[in-house]
Design a protein around this motif. Structure first.
Motif, PDB file in Angstrom:
ATOM      1  N   UNK A  99       0.857  -1.196   0.000  1.00  0.00           N
ATOM      2  CA  UNK A  99       0.000   0.000   0.000  1.00  0.00           C
ATOM      3  C   UNK A  99       0.887   1.238   0.000  1.00  0.00           C
ATOM      4  N   UNK A 100       1.486   1.540  -1.141  1.00  0.00           N
ATOM      5  CA  UNK A 100       2.421   2.646  -1.202  1.00  0.00           C
ATOM      6  C   UNK A 100       3.702   2.278  -0.479  1.00  0.00           C
ATOM      7  N   UNK A 101       4.425   3.296  -0.016  1.00  0.00           N
ATOM      8  CA  UNK A 101       5.717   3.031   0.599  1.00  0.00           C
ATOM      9  C   UNK A 101       6.002   4.011   1.723  1.00  0.00           C
ATOM     10  N   UNK A 102       7.071   3.722   2.451  1.00  0.00           N
ATOM     11  CA  UNK A 102       7.617   4.676   3.421  1.00  0.00           C
ATOM     12  C   UNK A 102       8.978   5.162   2.916  1.00  0.00           C
ATOM     13  N   UNK A 103       9.146   5.127   1.615  1.00  0.00           N
ATOM     14  CA  UNK A 103      10.394   5.537   0.979  1.00  0.00           C
ATOM     15  C   UNK A 103      10.489   7.055   0.911  1.00  0.00           C
ATOM     16  N   UNK A 104      11.688   7.584   1.041  1.00  0.00           N
ATOM     17  CA  UNK A 104      11.958   8.989   0.756  1.00  0.00           C
ATOM     18  C   UNK A 104      12.977   9.055  -0.377  1.00  0.00           C
ATOM     19  N   UNK A 105      13.148  10.236  -0.952  1.00  0.00           N
ATOM     20  CA  UNK A 105      13.991  10.336  -2.141  1.00  0.00           C
ATOM     21  C   UNK A 105      15.466  10.068  -1.844  1.00  0.00           C
ATOM     22  N   UNK A 106      15.943  10.495  -0.687  1.00  0.00           N
ATOM     23  CA  UNK A 106      17.330  10.186  -0.339  1.00  0.00           C
ATOM     24  C   UNK A 106      17.522   8.682  -0.213  1.00  0.00           C
ATOM     25  N   UNK A 107      16.521   7.999   0.325  1.00  0.00           N
ATOM     26  CA  UNK A 107      16.582   6.545   0.427  1.00  0.00           C
ATOM     27  C   UNK A 107      16.594   5.875  -0.933  1.00  0.00           C
ATOM     28  N   UNK A 108      15.832   6.429  -1.885  1.00  0.00           N
ATOM     29  CA  UNK A 108      15.819   5.880  -3.244  1.00  0.00           C
ATOM     30  C   UNK A 108      17.186   6.042  -3.903  1.00  0.00           C
ATOM     31  N   UNK A 109      17.813   7.193  -3.701  1.00  0.00           N
ATOM     32  CA  UNK A 109      19.151   7.434  -4.266  1.00  0.00           C
ATOM     33  C   UNK A 109      20.164   6.484  -3.631  1.00  0.00           C
ATOM     34  N   UNK A 110      20.080   6.313  -2.315  1.00  0.00           N
ATOM     35  CA  UNK A 110      20.997   5.378  -1.648  1.00  0.00           C
ATOM     36  C   UNK A 110      20.845   3.959  -2.187  1.00  0.00           C
ATOM     37  N   UNK A 111      19.602   3.529  -2.392  1.00  0.00           N
ATOM     38  CA  UNK A 111      19.356   2.185  -2.918  1.00  0.00           C
ATOM     39  C   UNK A 111      19.983   2.034  -4.305  1.00  0.00           C
ATOM     40  N   UNK A 112      19.833   3.062  -5.130  1.00  0.00           N
ATOM     41  CA  UNK A 112      20.396   3.003  -6.484  1.00  0.00           C
ATOM     42  C   UNK A 112      21.912   2.860  -6.441  1.00  0.00           C
ATOM     43  N   UNK A 113      22.540   3.522  -5.486  1.00  0.00           N
ATOM     44  CA  UNK A 113      24.000   3.480  -5.383  1.00  0.00           C
ATOM     45  C   UNK A 113      24.476   2.203  -4.671  1.00  0.00           C
ATOM     46  N   UNK A 114      23.873   1.913  -3.533  1.00  0.00           N
ATOM     47  CA  UNK A 114      24.374   0.837  -2.683  1.00  0.00           C
ATOM     48  C   UNK A 114      23.929  -0.554  -3.128  1.00  0.00           C
ATOM     49  N   UNK A 115      22.702  -0.659  -3.649  1.00  0.00           N
ATOM     50  CA  UNK A 115      22.185  -1.964  -4.060  1.00  0.00           C
ATOM     51  C   UNK A 115      22.334  -2.203  -5.557  1.00  0.00           C
TER      52      UNK A 115
END
Length: 380
Positions: free
Chosen positions: A307-323
């Motif tokens: 049901x949607x997310x608890x994601x924030x944009x900094x978290x999305x950027x971190x995921x793109x870099x780290x994962x």
């Protein structure tokens, strides 16, 4: 720091799409007027601090935050609370997003957005109506009682010219190519999503002027060998943009890498699809009269669906870099330049370049937001 006339010094900054060291940005009236690599002879210089300076993030799909769901608080105050919750995580521009609801709530939302645009409310650049013209088969957690065909009542809301950038998510088997052409003619950016459409139907919608896909892979017909569906058509199309939710739950890392490789960072937008708990310790919230429960970084509806997310944009950027192991410059571009291009705002937002608004972030080594400037002003 005086945003009307000052210099900001950064040890390292993403200027355009390239990293530069020892950067001095001259900010005049909230915009970047000059970029130099030597200290200015005159004027006050403010150090940005330790870290890297990057453009502010732009989120095109924000349902809630700070304990507020736009559907429940379609007001200027509700919008302010949502933006404040996301600002601490690097969002400098956003589209408050209304999930499928009644015409009355759509009208109330439009009034609140119009008030925000008229008063230059910080961070608010438009509105996203995610629904109600969607497929029942791919509705996700959208209320079936509010799903409906496009009528004159909704068209009157979409036709308003005081809402900033207008984005609408529709299913092409519910909204015809003729209606998509009409919406585009009204200045609407049409996204496709929550749809079980065939590739042929999707292609017809793209030909009619649709230009984006809402949260790629989620809530749309899948790619198969003989029927590409919406996913396959989105991946194959060179001209459209696709939102991608990088929270580790909505999209498998391999699927995310495939999308970025197929469409390029220029056509992938990192989005949050965020709900009220962002920026809070809230463990559950009411949604369509039911309770959505937070389990760590996942939101689960009573049906068991996300049901949607608890994601924030900094978290999305971190995921793109780290994962996903992407370079930070590319992750940032998907969070800034790409959504700015989709929204038609590249002339003033999306990158650190001369002539653009001084929306900036300072990221530390762990890619957390240490500093935040909105039109050159430190934002608290």
């Amino acid at each position: 720091m005086n945003p009307d006339n000052c210099w900001l010094a950064a040890e390292k900054a993403l200027i355009g799409s390239a990293w530069q060291s020892s950067v001095y940005l001259h900010i005049v009236d909230g915009c970047i007027e000059a970029i130099r690599h030597q200290p200015p002879a005159e004027g006050h210089v403010q150090p940005a601090g330790e870290g890297v300076l990057v453009p502010g993030f732009i989120d095109v799909q924000v349902n809630g935050g700070g304990g507020v769901l736009l559907n429940d608080s379609p007001s200027l105050e509700g919008i302010r609370q949502i933006f404040a919750a996301h600002a601490q995580f690097g969002t400098t521009a956003m589209l408050p997003t209304l999930i499928t609801d009644s015409v009355e709530v759509m009208q109330q939302t439009a009034e609140a957005i119009a008030a925000a645009i008229a008063s230059n409310e910080p961070g608010i650049v438009g509105v996203h109506f995610e629904g109600p013209h969607m497929s029942l088969a791919k509705r996700g957690v959208h209320s079936p009682e509010h799903l409906r065909a496009l009528s004159d009542a909704e068209m009157a809301v979409f036709a308003r010219q005081d809402l900033g950038v207008k984005v609408i998510t529709v299913a092409p088997e519910v909204v015809s190519p003729e209606q998509i052409r009409q919406l585009v003619g009204l200045g609407v950016r049409v996204c496709l999503g929550h749809s079980d459409a065939t590739a042929q139907q999707v292609q017809a919608a793209l030909t009619a002027g649709a230009s984006g896909f809402t949260h790629l892979y989620n809530g749309m017909s899948a790619l198969t060998s003989r029927e590409p569906g919406m996913v396959g058509t989105a991946l194959a199309d060179e001209h459209s943009w696709s939102g991608l939710i990088l929270d580790g739950h909505h999209v498998h890392p391999l699927s995310a890498r495939l999308a970025i490789r197929a469409k390029g960072i220029e056509k992938i937008m990192l989005v949050t699809d965020a709900m009220p708990p962002v920026g809070t310790t809230q463990s559950d919230f009411a949604f369509y009269g039911e309770r959505v429960v937070r389990h760590g970084t996942k939101l689960i509806a009573p049906s068991g669906s996300l049901a949607g997310s608890v994601l924030d944009m900094a978290g999305a950027v971190r995921y793109a870099v780290q994962t996903l192991q992407l370079p930070l410059s590319e992750a940032v571009q998907m969070a800034s330049a790409s959504p700015a291009a989709f929204l038609g705002l590249s002339a003033k937002l999306g990158s650190l370049e001369i002539g653009k608004r001084a929306d900036m972030l300072l990221l530390d080594d762990d890619l957390n937001v240490k500093g935040y400037w909105l039109a050159g002003r430190p934002f608290n």
